[in-house]
Design a protein around this motif. Structure first.
Motif, PDB file in Angstrom:
ATOM      1  N   UNK A   2       0.985  -1.206  -0.068  1.00  0.00           N
ATOM      2  CA  UNK A   2      -0.081  -0.068  -0.012  1.00  0.00           C
ATOM      3  C   UNK A   2       0.860   1.244   0.095  1.00  0.00           C
ATOM      4  N   UNK A   3       0.574   2.140  -0.726  1.00  0.00           N
ATOM      5  CA  UNK A   3       1.145   3.378  -0.989  1.00  0.00           C
ATOM      6  C   UNK A   3       0.355   4.453  -0.108  1.00  0.00           C
ATOM      7  N   UNK A   5       1.030   8.301   0.409  1.00  0.00           N
ATOM      8  CA  UNK A   5       1.888   9.416  -0.210  1.00  0.00           C
ATOM      9  C   UNK A   5       1.993  10.255   1.368  1.00  0.00           C
ATOM     10  N   UNK A   6       3.057  10.707   1.425  1.00  0.00           N
ATOM     11  CA  UNK A   6       3.301  11.627   2.563  1.00  0.00           C
ATOM     12  C   UNK A   6       2.594  12.666   2.595  1.00  0.00           C
ATOM     13  N   UNK A   7       2.085  13.300   1.463  1.00  0.00           N
ATOM     14  CA  UNK A   7       1.489  14.527   1.467  1.00  0.00           C
ATOM     15  C   UNK A   7      -0.019  14.408   1.995  1.00  0.00           C
ATOM     16  N   UNK A   8      -0.409  12.928   1.813  1.00  0.00           N
ATOM     17  CA  UNK A   8      -1.788  12.781   2.372  1.00  0.00           C
ATOM     18  C   UNK A   8      -1.909  13.062   3.765  1.00  0.00           C
ATOM     19  N   UNK A  34      10.973   2.152  -0.934  1.00  0.00           N
ATOM     20  CA  UNK A  34       9.508   1.711  -0.877  1.00  0.00           C
ATOM     21  C   UNK A  34       9.015   1.555   0.434  1.00  0.00           C
ATOM     22  N   UNK A  37       7.876   4.657   2.264  1.00  0.00           N
ATOM     23  CA  UNK A  37       6.713   4.945   1.888  1.00  0.00           C
ATOM     24  C   UNK A  37       5.445   4.325   2.859  1.00  0.00           C
ATOM     25  N   UNK A  62      11.145  11.026  -5.323  1.00  0.00           N
ATOM     26  CA  UNK A  62      10.494  10.786  -4.128  1.00  0.00           C
ATOM     27  C   UNK A  62      10.213  11.970  -3.422  1.00  0.00           C
TER      28      UNK A  62
ATOM     29  N   UNK D  30      -2.346   0.974  -5.439  1.00  0.00           N
ATOM     30  CA  UNK D  30      -1.506  -0.139  -4.819  1.00  0.00           C
ATOM     31  C   UNK D  30      -0.772  -0.897  -6.069  1.00  0.00           C
ATOM     32  N   UNK D  57      -2.738  14.723  -3.827  1.00  0.00           N
ATOM     33  CA  UNK D  57      -1.795  14.195  -2.857  1.00  0.00           C
ATOM     34  C   UNK D  57      -1.050  13.182  -3.662  1.00  0.00           C
ATOM     35  N   UNK D  61       3.310  13.154  -4.627  1.00  0.00           N
ATOM     36  CA  UNK D  61       4.042  12.257  -4.019  1.00  0.00           C
ATOM     37  C   UNK D  61       4.817  11.539  -5.209  1.00  0.00           C
TER      38      UNK D  61
END
Lengths: 368, 368, 368, 368
Positions: A2-3, A5-8, A34, A37, A62, D30, D57, D61
């Motif tokens: 599962x990704x 994203x930091x911004x989330x 990865x 993340x 990244x 994903x 986001x 990312x």
């Protein structure tokens, strides 16, 4: 995988621990970045590399900037980066000590790849440096953080297998490139033992929670093979644990990939095969009722390590596999090398108590 | 298991070799007698037992008469039985020598269960006695007669696995009855090593065709366990073969049944698991193409042994696993016991050539 | 396979049920006779065969005399043999009815190989004849007597798998001999369906305890293949069970041996693979906890059948798989043939209650 | 999963095909985005989503900007994005047609998730729209791009298994959320058949290269289960292929995850289990020599799809699984629904030639 994203989740990020990755090789690119993340408690804040171009490419890819990329010469500049609270050292083994000591002096916590160093002495110096600087030091023994290996440990320690009598473990693979730093004694500190055999050694100690009292070892260094001019090709080790429990392990840079762990008790046995890859671990426990292959949730081994260390930094606790755990494997590996050299059994003296070299903080296992 | 009643082919029977089974235990009742029924070249002509009633029951059940049943005291009467050309000795190990020598003197060929005896000296005496009497002596190493073990040997020796670097093998089981003769040192000559560990030792020698140059061993004999007053409970052995090949094996009377053989080469590996049961052997060979589990015809391991020995009697050839093969395992087991006692590596001296202790007559493998 | 020579316990034998084996083929020689030896409650008292020589050979080999061997013409003479209380019919399917009726008239109980007959009508006549003569009739469905199949049934019926939604089963093998009686319609009553597909059908009914409400089927009979002049080569069947449960099965005489059973529920699933051999059955049950492969004691499937029927004779109970159970499979197989012919779904009408065609006497499962 | 940051090779990127991902769900986050990173010939240039925040986001990312994120209302603005050459439609099935037609009108190539649409008519309209606009249309059948499924196809078509007689396949899983769009008939076009059963159908067609001539099906829609108000829960399908080959498949939203493919021929058989996950596919081929489990290189299924479609765009060739391939499954699924409704076999008429609905461009399989 599962990704996330930091911004989330910008808020949670502020509490996450920023890491500088020191060294960009295959492991960093394919696993650590990865994994970072997917980590809940850690993120990559900076990269340190000799190949600036490569570092900048990674950085931009990244979400970092050129300013987040440092050469080794610039390592000291991380001192100014408050957001970099920890370093993850993924360098050739002979450099672990130097970068750990420098990081500790800057007040950075240190997550260091295994083996902790190239000798017991250097490894102990790393522990001392981090203690003095009051920073955490964790040896990156990823197999002490997986639910599969904990299930194996539980089977052994709960008595489910009855009294355990014998164990064996294998970690062999083919190292084809004669130029690999892992084949240079000064850089690696040894051959397959310190690189892959250490998994067997470490996991045998982990599942029992105990330390071997003696070792016997034999090794083979073929003549004429350009890969094995400096280090051994294969090593066989016998370990005597307290109470008469005996364990063997085999390691090699000259045999097709195999990784196993087998534990045999009077009422049951367990087999992990494969035992040490990044994913696809398989555990089978056999007793009089039959064979059970438990299922486990999906997870990322490296993310579990990042998370554990980030949390131990936040709480100030010793991580489960601190520097001391890495030192202990060096002590035993030194004895293994001595035994292989002398052809004699080497006694390790009185052993410490259960999990003596492990930290207070138990790993949080991933939930289904 | 195909049944071939003797009466079905009266002519061929005249050419079959009549055996006297000496000792009626579980192995005799459950394996040897059924196997003899499926043998093409052997049949049971007489029984020697201390339990006359049991013997007569077996005799009648299998088409023999009371006259075909002998007590141990009457063993010498077999001299008068021309139809008994061979004896199969299934007695406690300490009696192997005496009955072999008596049989040889009567001109009977001898198939003897493993271990051949309780010491190298006794085993050698058996070889000498049979040579002097010009009768064949075969050690009943059934795993040297199966297509699965030959396929493993071929994989090792053909180079299919590349150069072989490491091997390991396990044979452990639980011996529960403290009164079993196998736990009495004078009757058995040792603990699990001489009974089940010998499979590992023998098969490691068989698949390589070579002899170990040195051994190191450790054993455990738990205090207070009534089963292990005289013999060891568990033994771990490391063997150094020529060319730097190292093999480990584990054996125990205190661990849940496990039997394996693993061979690791640079280009492939093989795993037999289980490796030593009477049936259900499973062989997997892995190389860069994938994993292959070859199929084999159905057969009876004991029938293959009977047939091989009967044919070697007819042709006058040395059987594939003659007495000398059994002596060699005793030589190595003596060194193993010495190493376990001293905590030191024991050198075995220069080793003989390939298959030096094996006979000229190669086993005929069952065809599909 | 433990051997228990009859002579060993003369007293108990008097209480054992004597069987006449009617028909000596591969099954009789390789399975039934050895099985009878291990049976606690049954023994072979006579043989009926067309090949007198072969019969006498068997007889003598197994402790019977020439007087215990009968030709088919002499079948009626069994009436005089009080020690023969039951017959086991192992003849081509088309002869099942005749020999069952003749046996019943002589007051002999009848164990009959599957399929019970060559049509529903003939099968029902056999049930009627045995009821009238007040003798027991059992259809030899060996898979309803094994601990593995009972464990599968328990998993299905206990709710361990959640509500079961779908099932499938396979029994295919290659029939190579164009002259085999199994390929003659009048002798066999059908092709692979009545011989091997019947295992799928029967076990699907057994594990659910329910009867299909409708069937759809398609079959293939290749042109020009000398083996399939009279009977179909392959059949695919879909069965609609009460509550919306659907099951498929595949059977063939033209495909490499495969035997499976799979049951899929909302909370778990089970797989037997192989599902129908005489030994080596493997059951795996998977749920959210993982996969469990239970272990079972060793046993002989045919001995379990012999024992069950012998005991049901002694107690006067209906055996678990009486003639009615065999009739029911014929009813369904008739519908399968009709569907394959017409290309249409065939409804079977209202179904009977749980285990409606099974007897009161539950099989005793072998204990560890 | 090797990471190849776009910035690493700026030149090659200019030649790579830019995709707009239309729809951001679990699959996109994903699987597709990570896959795009490893693609050699494709990259993500834009995102279309209803959840703008989430889109941004993701964008940041992964190195995109806010300007690369579009709402569905803004879909038309992609016309101005020359760097967006293709769209990948990952929307509920009922929206596939609309977005494909809009994309085609803008001259964008279309990669569309399976099922291609919600009816044969809609699917055909999509093919027509793309043909008219002279853009490529590919149905995202990822299992037609893996080395494992090609090895299965080769085994079937090379004759290695002998003439193939029977096949079966399973794809079942539990759909727990009653609110999922996949359970709404108008959005999904059907239940498990169109979502997971389609894998079975498609792969049975793929491995044979042939089309079924008739179908029979039964389905179950449990009363009172809030999940199955609109669509069926389970479906069983029988397919008649040319030459008498029969195949069954089972699909369900109410049974624990199972995915298999089994092919049975006269000289061998193959089993894929699991057959359809994103990774961990396992293929076993059994013949008279034994069972072989071939090894395959590591790869990312979605990256293989991206690469294939990008290359077919560059070369102007029909992709291997064009819209026509998706239409054909709709034709058969329509017949399956009709059969389930009517309880009757449905004939599909004369079938087209081998691989008639597949493109000229064969997938490039990953190399070791």
């Amino acid at each position: 995988m599962p990704l996330k994203p930091e911004i989330e989740k910008p808020e949670s990020e502020r509490k996450r621990v920023g890491f500088a990755l020191v060294g960009i090789g295959k492991l960093t690119a394919e696993e650590l970045i990865p994994a970072a993340r997917t980590s809940e408690h850690a993120y990559i804040a900076a990269l340190v590399t000799s190949e600036e171009d490569k570092g900048e490419a990674f950085a931009r890819a990244f979400g970092l900037t050129e300013a987040d990329v440092y050469t080794y010469d610039e390592f000291g500049k991380l001192a100014d980066r408050d957001d970099v609270e920890a370093v993850y050292i993924v360098l050739p083994n002979s450099l672990h000590r130097e970068y750990t000591e420098r990081a500790a002096k800057m007040g950075k916590h240190v997550l260091c790849e295994k083996p902790l160093s190239v000798s017991t002495q250097d490894a102990q110096a790393m522990v001392d440096a981090c203690r003095e600087a009051d920073v955490r030091l964790m040896t990156a023994y990823r197999c002490q953080y997986t639910p599969e290996h904990w299930a194996a440990r539980d089977a052994v320690q709960s008595g489910k297998l009855g009294k355990v009598k014998l164990m064996d473990s294998i970690h062999v693979q083919v190292q084809q490139d004669p130029e690999a730093w892992r084949l240079k004694k000064t850089l690696a500190g040894g051959g397959p033992l310190v690189d892959v055999g250490i998994y067997c050694l470490n996991i045998l100690r982990f599942v029992t929670g105990q330390e071997p009292e003696w070792v016997f070892a034999a090794e083979h260094q073929p003549e004429g093979d350009p890969r094995f001019k400096e280090v051994e090709e294969s090593t066989s080790v016998m370990l005597g644990f307290p109470g008469g429990l005996i364990a063997n392990f085999l390691t090699s840079y000259g045999a097709m990939k195999t990784t196993t762990l087998r534990v045999m008790g009077e009422e049951g046995s367990l087999l992990m095969d494969p035992a040490f890859p990044y994913d696809g671990l398989k555990l089978k426990i056999t007793d009089s009722e039959g064979t059970h292959e438990p299922s486990f949730p999906e997870y990322d081994q490296f993310a579990l390590e990042f998370d554990h260390f980030a949390q131990s930094i936040r709480t100030g606790q010793q991580p489960w596999t601190p520097g001391e755990e890495g030192v202990q494997d060096h002590v035993i590996m030194d004895a293994i090398f001595e035994s292989a050299r002398s052809g004699k059994r080497v006694d390790l003296g009185a052993t410490a108590g259960k999990d003596a070299t492990r930290g207070d903080k138990k790993p949080e296992l991933p939930q289904k």
